[in-house]
Design a protein around this motif. Sequence first.
Motif, PDB file in Angstrom:
ATOM      1  N   TYR A   1      -0.233  36.104 -72.084  1.00  0.00           N
ATOM      2  CA  TYR A   1      -0.965  36.915 -71.122  1.00  0.00           C
ATOM      3  C   TYR A   1      -2.282  36.255 -70.719  1.00  0.00           C
ATOM      4  O   TYR A   1      -2.749  36.414 -69.579  1.00  0.00           O
ATOM      5  CB  TYR A   1      -1.252  38.301 -71.703  1.00  0.00           C
ATOM      6  N   LEU A   2      -2.879  35.498 -71.639  1.00  0.00           N
ATOM      7  CA  LEU A   2      -4.188  34.903 -71.372  1.00  0.00           C
ATOM      8  C   LEU A   2      -4.091  33.483 -70.809  1.00  0.00           C
ATOM      9  O   LEU A   2      -4.871  33.119 -69.941  1.00  0.00           O
ATOM     10  CB  LEU A   2      -5.020  34.882 -72.671  1.00  0.00           C
TER      11      LEU A   2
ATOM     12  N   ALA B   1       3.026  36.898 -77.154  1.00  0.00           N
ATOM     13  CA  ALA B   1       2.840  37.690 -75.937  1.00  0.00           C
ATOM     14  C   ALA B   1       1.365  37.732 -75.528  1.00  0.00           C
ATOM     15  O   ALA B   1       1.038  37.622 -74.339  1.00  0.00           O
ATOM     16  CB  ALA B   1       3.376  39.104 -76.155  1.00  0.00           C
ATOM     17  N   PHE B   2       0.467  37.879 -76.507  1.00  0.00           N
ATOM     18  CA  PHE B   2      -0.964  37.923 -76.198  1.00  0.00           C
ATOM     19  C   PHE B   2      -1.449  36.594 -75.631  1.00  0.00           C
ATOM     20  O   PHE B   2      -2.230  36.549 -74.669  1.00  0.00           O
ATOM     21  CB  PHE B   2      -1.741  38.285 -77.473  1.00  0.00           C
ATOM     22  N   ILE B   3      -0.970  35.482 -76.204  1.00  0.00           N
ATOM     23  CA  ILE B   3      -1.383  34.163 -75.715  1.00  0.00           C
ATOM     24  C   ILE B   3      -0.851  33.921 -74.303  1.00  0.00           C
ATOM     25  O   ILE B   3      -1.553  33.400 -73.439  1.00  0.00           O
ATOM     26  CB  ILE B   3      -0.896  33.068 -76.690  1.00  0.00           C
TER      27      ILE B   3
ATOM     28  N   CYS C   1       5.736  37.468 -82.433  1.00  0.00           N
ATOM     29  CA  CYS C   1       6.049  37.852 -81.050  1.00  0.00           C
ATOM     30  C   CYS C   1       4.841  38.485 -80.371  1.00  0.00           C
ATOM     31  O   CYS C   1       4.575  38.217 -79.186  1.00  0.00           O
ATOM     32  CB  CYS C   1       7.235  38.821 -81.040  1.00  0.00           C
ATOM     33  N   PHE C   2       4.077  39.294 -81.113  1.00  0.00           N
ATOM     34  CA  PHE C   2       2.884  39.905 -80.534  1.00  0.00           C
ATOM     35  C   PHE C   2       1.840  38.838 -80.210  1.00  0.00           C
ATOM     36  O   PHE C   2       1.205  38.876 -79.145  1.00  0.00           O
ATOM     37  CB  PHE C   2       2.312  40.937 -81.506  1.00  0.00           C
ATOM     38  N   VAL C   3       1.664  37.870 -81.119  1.00  0.00           N
ATOM     39  CA  VAL C   3       0.689  36.805 -80.877  1.00  0.00           C
ATOM     40  C   VAL C   3       1.108  35.965 -79.676  1.00  0.00           C
ATOM     41  O   VAL C   3       0.282  35.606 -78.819  1.00  0.00           O
ATOM     42  CB  VAL C   3       0.534  35.937 -82.138  1.00  0.00           C
TER      43      VAL C   3
END
Length: 292
Positions: free
Chosen positions: A248-249, A244-246, A240-242
């Motif tokens: 965002y970018l 969310a980070f992707i 989920c963190f990965v």
Amino acid sequence: MGEIELAVRFIRATPTLDFLHVYSQPLLPMMHHVKPLGMVQQDSLRIAAVKIVASHLTRSEPPLRREVVTYMLDVDSHSFSMRKVRANWFRIINVIAGVIDTVKCVDDTRGWKNPTATLLVHALLVMLVWFPDLIIPTFAFYVFVIGVWNYRFRSRDTLPHFDPKISLAESLDRDELDEEFDALPCTRPNELVRARYDKLRMLRARVQTILGDFATQGERVQALVTWCDSRATGIFIGLCFVVAFILYLVPSKMVSMAFGFYYLRHPIFRDRMPSPALNFFRRLPSLSDRML
């Protein structure tokens, strides 16, 4: 053996706007929605009303039997009937038939059964991703097309009536009919009651299995974040963190486009084994292993 009296009431034609306004009005009085009655109160009032109507009609001329009144007022709607169980099951299947057809159509498109249709779906995906404002109008237009297409299959009957086919009255078993009209407490022999009970136990076992499967899937969803399996929860929150980070970018349009084309890829680029996400979900713990 008696006479039947029919009362026909003629009303004037209602204007179209007033008639359409009726559809937006509640079916019951205001107090029923402000202070609704409980199920126990509704059942007690229904039984009392049936008794009053039945006692009044039994004294009329010609008299109407209590059994006829209770049947017309649908008093035994809450009583168990194997016929009604099977009829309601077929009603559910008929309701979800459209969803099943949609899923089958998606699978056929995803399986490239018709390459032209699959390419058109790709084009539609590109249009909806780059112009997201067209999603709701496209969906509304699709529903409009379905309604217009089903217009020729509309019912020709102006008034609703009893349908023996839907009620499964034409294929009714003699034992099921006897069980449906049997009184409480049961007055049939013990052997017949035992056979009915065994049949009911088989039906309840199927319902129990379905409810257990639903509970298992729901508990597996909860296990994603409740640390019942520390490794699985750690993997899930890390993904989920990965994600969310992707997100965002990378623009959401590009992600949606990539996911859509990956989902609609040709079968030669797929693996016949279940997906890793499905394997991960099936390994999540549930409370079914702890039940006696």
